[in-house]
Design a protein around this motif. Structure first.
Motif, mmCIF file in Angstrom:
data_model
loop_
_atom_site.group_PDB
_atom_site.id
_atom_site.type_symbol
_atom_site.label_atom_id
_atom_site.label_comp_id
_atom_site.label_asym_id
_atom_site.label_seq_id
_atom_site.Cartn_x
_atom_site.Cartn_y
_atom_site.Cartn_z
ATOM 1 N N ALA A 148 74.601 16.609 48.052
ATOM 2 C CA ALA A 148 73.874 17.804 48.203
ATOM 3 C C ALA A 148 74.037 18.681 47.080
ATOM 4 C CB ALA A 148 74.129 18.459 49.793
ATOM 5 N N ALA A 149 74.227 18.316 46.188
ATOM 6 C CA ALA A 149 74.456 19.354 44.605
ATOM 7 C C ALA A 149 75.313 20.150 44.943
ATOM 8 C CB ALA A 149 73.060 19.459 44.255
ATOM 9 N N GLY A 150 76.361 19.899 45.508
ATOM 10 C CA GLY A 150 77.440 20.908 45.719
ATOM 11 C C GLY A 150 76.941 22.338 46.866
ATOM 12 N N LYS A 151 75.777 22.069 47.661
ATOM 13 C CA LYS A 151 75.426 23.353 48.559
ATOM 14 C C LYS A 151 75.251 22.830 49.728
ATOM 15 C CE LYS A 151 72.395 24.694 44.744
ATOM 16 N NZ LYS A 151 70.946 25.144 44.187
ATOM 17 N N GLY A 152 75.891 21.503 50.396
ATOM 18 C CA GLY A 152 76.095 21.232 51.630
ATOM 19 C C GLY A 152 76.911 21.575 52.672
ATOM 20 N N VAL A 153 78.051 22.441 51.980
ATOM 21 C CA VAL A 153 79.051 22.974 52.778
ATOM 22 C C VAL A 153 78.774 24.421 53.301
ATOM 23 C CG1 VAL A 153 81.669 23.156 52.630
ATOM 24 C CG2 VAL A 153 80.514 21.449 51.355
ATOM 25 N N THR A 154 79.077 24.526 54.690
ATOM 26 C CA THR A 154 79.110 26.004 55.015
ATOM 27 C C THR A 154 80.319 26.433 55.594
ATOM 28 O OG1 THR A 154 76.886 25.986 55.534
ATOM 29 C CG2 THR A 154 77.907 27.400 56.547
ATOM 30 N N VAL A 155 81.034 27.134 54.940
ATOM 31 C CA VAL A 155 82.349 27.891 55.719
ATOM 32 C C VAL A 155 82.084 28.847 56.548
ATOM 33 C CG1 VAL A 155 84.693 28.758 55.334
ATOM 34 C CG2 VAL A 155 83.587 27.171 53.679
ATOM 35 N N ALA A 156 81.826 28.581 57.985
ATOM 36 C CA ALA A 156 81.308 29.372 59.018
ATOM 37 C C ALA A 156 82.414 30.283 59.523
ATOM 38 C CB ALA A 156 80.642 28.324 59.999
ATOM 39 N N MET A 157 82.349 31.574 59.188
ATOM 40 C CA MET A 157 83.261 32.337 59.777
ATOM 41 C C MET A 157 83.082 32.895 61.485
ATOM 42 S SD MET A 157 85.267 32.152 57.350
ATOM 43 C CE MET A 157 86.544 33.410 58.129
ATOM 44 N N THR A 158 81.656 32.457 61.680
ATOM 45 C CA THR A 158 81.445 32.772 63.215
ATOM 46 C C THR A 158 80.801 31.505 63.724
ATOM 47 O OG1 THR A 158 79.123 33.536 62.781
ATOM 48 C CG2 THR A 158 80.930 35.205 62.810
ATOM 49 N N LYS A 159 80.963 31.289 65.002
ATOM 50 C CA LYS A 159 80.326 30.275 65.824
ATOM 51 C C LYS A 159 78.768 30.226 65.590
ATOM 52 C CE LYS A 159 80.339 30.260 70.304
ATOM 53 N NZ LYS A 159 80.689 30.187 71.701
ATOM 54 N N GLN A 160 78.303 31.338 65.446
ATOM 55 C CA GLN A 160 76.656 31.049 65.246
ATOM 56 C C GLN A 160 76.395 30.560 63.756
ATOM 57 O OE1 GLN A 160 74.397 31.800 67.779
ATOM 58 N NE2 GLN A 160 73.077 30.709 66.298
ATOM 59 N N GLU A 161 77.196 31.147 63.001
ATOM 60 C CA GLU A 161 76.808 30.677 61.418
ATOM 61 C C GLU A 161 77.163 29.013 61.456
ATOM 62 O OE1 GLU A 161 78.353 31.848 57.064
ATOM 63 O OE2 GLU A 161 79.564 32.532 58.837
ATOM 64 N N ALA A 162 78.000 28.636 62.108
ATOM 65 C CA ALA A 162 78.159 27.258 62.454
ATOM 66 C C ALA A 162 77.095 26.421 62.989
ATOM 67 C CB ALA A 162 79.529 26.680 62.862
ATOM 68 N N LEU A 163 76.463 26.967 63.947
ATOM 69 C CA LEU A 163 75.490 26.398 64.848
ATOM 70 C C LEU A 163 74.163 26.463 63.908
ATOM 71 C CD1 LEU A 163 76.154 27.832 68.218
ATOM 72 C CD2 LEU A 163 76.719 25.657 67.611
ATOM 73 N N ASN A 164 74.008 27.510 63.079
ATOM 74 C CA ASN A 164 73.027 27.520 62.267
ATOM 75 C C ASN A 164 72.879 26.658 61.107
ATOM 76 O OD1 ASN A 164 71.928 29.792 63.755
ATOM 77 N ND2 ASN A 164 72.683 31.149 62.075
ATOM 78 N N ALA A 165 74.174 26.408 60.679
ATOM 79 C CA ALA A 165 74.250 25.294 59.656
ATOM 80 C C ALA A 165 74.386 23.854 60.109
ATOM 81 C CB ALA A 165 75.760 25.500 59.048
ATOM 82 N N ILE A 166 74.377 23.723 61.450
ATOM 83 C CA ILE A 166 74.077 22.452 62.176
ATOM 84 C C ILE A 166 72.650 22.189 62.065
ATOM 85 C CG2 ILE A 166 74.197 21.080 64.326
ATOM 86 C CD1 ILE A 166 77.115 22.462 64.676
ATOM 87 N N ASP A 167 72.000 23.178 62.588
ATOM 88 C CA ASP A 167 70.584 23.081 62.563
ATOM 89 C C ASP A 167 69.755 22.945 61.332
ATOM 90 O OD1 ASP A 167 70.665 23.436 65.469
ATOM 91 O OD2 ASP A 167 70.408 25.494 65.465
ATOM 92 N N GLU A 168 70.283 23.541 60.393
ATOM 93 C CA GLU A 168 69.887 23.353 59.055
ATOM 94 C C GLU A 168 69.826 21.920 58.485
ATOM 95 O OE1 GLU A 168 70.362 27.731 57.050
ATOM 96 O OE2 GLU A 168 71.656 26.216 56.440
ATOM 97 N N CYS A 169 71.227 21.457 58.694
ATOM 98 C CA CYS A 169 71.213 20.198 58.207
ATOM 99 C C CYS A 169 70.310 19.015 58.833
ATOM 100 C CB CYS A 169 72.764 19.694 58.539
ATOM 101 S SG CYS A 169 73.574 20.323 57.231
#
Length: 426
Positions: A148-169
């Motif tokens: 993903a050209a180095g852009k496919g990783v989310t270091v989620a500091m909150t649960k909502q941020e992680a859930l958003n990253a899942i939905d984006e993928c």
């Protein structure tokens, strides 16, 4: 040795610059290259992912050795196509390149062979991934499985941020790369990059670097491909190097042999130095960008024979790669709008000035406009590297070179190296 270097960015400019210093090099061909490295070799208008075009170029030019810069042609199996042609390739087979091409594959190998890394789960549907996050909480790391050209990783500091990253993928932000996810335990520690050459059986360490991924000063804002880097990484003491080679690099070499996919090329180990020791964040199957722009200027002597020995299984008996005692620091000069929509076509002044002592400028995304002026043609456009007896001096040299460039539509971080210098001050 007639050599073809594949790629077009700052990493490849640094590689071409280093290769050009080799007395073993008879001709350097670059595909596709960029205008900034055109003085170092013959550039050919063949894209790095055009496997058929690259193979035809190898035949047409009588190429004797191929060096691959980016990961995409390796994951596509370029090395496998070159093998029956009798052309050595610096870069792993398509199967071995899955260490970068699929994060799930990489994690399974590490788990199977007890190579230290973060606990993880892999998922092909949003519901299961979201349930995993609900169970484990945050901080937590969400990764698209593929390239993903180095852009496919989310270091989620909150649960909502992680859930958003899942939905984006799963909503297609990263295309096929995001059709599967790896979700990992958050590792606490200091992150660094470690490089070693592997010829299948033998491993030789190259060195370490630390990268600044965030776009903003103080390591704030969204992740990028890298806004600057320095080498060596202060956390990488000789004892740490020995630990990484003993617990990660050599076991990985043995693991890939056992898997029937011996690894030949540079192994880029993204590491976290934790209280429990070094743990793998990820493997990459090529040199880093922009880590290469600070690592290669520190290599003392000819790099080409090491790359060729890596590709041909002849590293055993080679002397260790020698590094200069100096530090190197690279500042990335990026186009306004990066990492989202970089502004292209803006004119960059003073690039043809003779370099300051102890500096070198690598082109990553430049072009020449109709008036013959240098212009921006990408997100990360230049890598300005300074060398010095200390990291502080390397930083001063790099920023002195940056200050001579006239580019109002570009920006750069003014604090590259801050963590290491803070450590030194303490």
């Amino acid at each position: 040795m007639k050599t073809l270097l594949i790629g077009s960015g700052g990493r490849e400019h640094a590689m071409a610059w280093k290769l050009k210093q080799s007395p073993l090099l008879s001709e350097l061909h670059i595909a596709p290259g960029n205008p900034g490295m055109a003085s170092l070799g013959t550039c050919h208008n063949v894209k790095a992912d055009d496997i058929a075009g690259l193979l035809a170029l190898v035949e047409d030019e009588g190429i004797e050795f191929v060096i691959v810069g980016p990961e995409a042609p390796l994951v596509a199996g370029l090395s496998d196509w070159l093998e029956p042609m009798g052309i050595p390739c610096f870069g792993p087979s398509g199967v071995a390149a899955q260490l970068e091409g699929s994060k799930a594959y990489s994690k399974r190998i590490m788990e199977k062979y007890n190579i230290p890394t973060a606990a993880y789960g892999e998922f092909t549907d949003a519901a299961s991934a979201r349930a995993y996050v609900e169970k484990h909480g945050a901080p937590i790391v969400v990764k698209a499985d593929g390239l993903a050209a180095g852009k496919g990783v989310t270091v989620a500091m909150t649960k909502q941020e992680a859930l958003n990253a899942i939905d984006e993928c799963f909503n297609g932000k990263f295309g096929e790369a995001g059709e599967k996810l790896v979700i990992e335990e958050y590792l606490d520690g200091e992150e660094l990059s470690f490089f070693a050459l592997l010829d299948g059986e033998t491993a030789l360490e190259l060195g370490s670097a630390q990268d600044h991924k965030r776009v903003g000063e103080g390591d704030t804002g969204p992740n990028t491909g890298g806004m600057g880097t320095y080498s060596p990484a202060p956390v990488a003491t000789p004892a740490f190097h020995a630990e990484v080679m003993e617990n990660i690099v050599r076991p990985m070499a043995k693991a890939m042999v056992a898997e029937g996919a011996p690894y030949r090329g540079v192994l880029f180990v993204g590491l976290m130095a934790t209280k429990q020791g070094a743990k793998v964040i990820e493997f990459n199957v090529r040199f880093g960008d922009p880590e290469t722009q600070s690592l290669l200027p520190r290599i003392d002597g000819d790099l080409l024979p090491y790359l060729h020995a890596t590709a041909t299984g002849r590293l055993a008996g080679m002397k260790p790669v020698q590094l200069k005692p100096e530090s190197a620091l690279c500042v990335v000069y990026a186009a306004n709008g990066y990492p989202d929509e970089p502004l292209k076509g803006t004119v960059i002044g003073n690039l043809d000035e003779p370099p300051l002592p102890g500096t070198v400028i690598f082109h990553a995304g430049t072009t020449k406009n109709k008036a013959g002026e240098w212009a921006a043609n990408g997100g990360r456009v230049l890598g300005v590297t300074g060398l010095g007896a200390t990291l502080e001096q390397a930083q001063a040299n790099a920023y002195a070179a940056v200050s001579r460039i006239h580019w109002p539509e570009g920006f750069y971080r003014r604090d590259i190296g801050w963590r290491a210098l803070k450590r030194d001050a303490a």
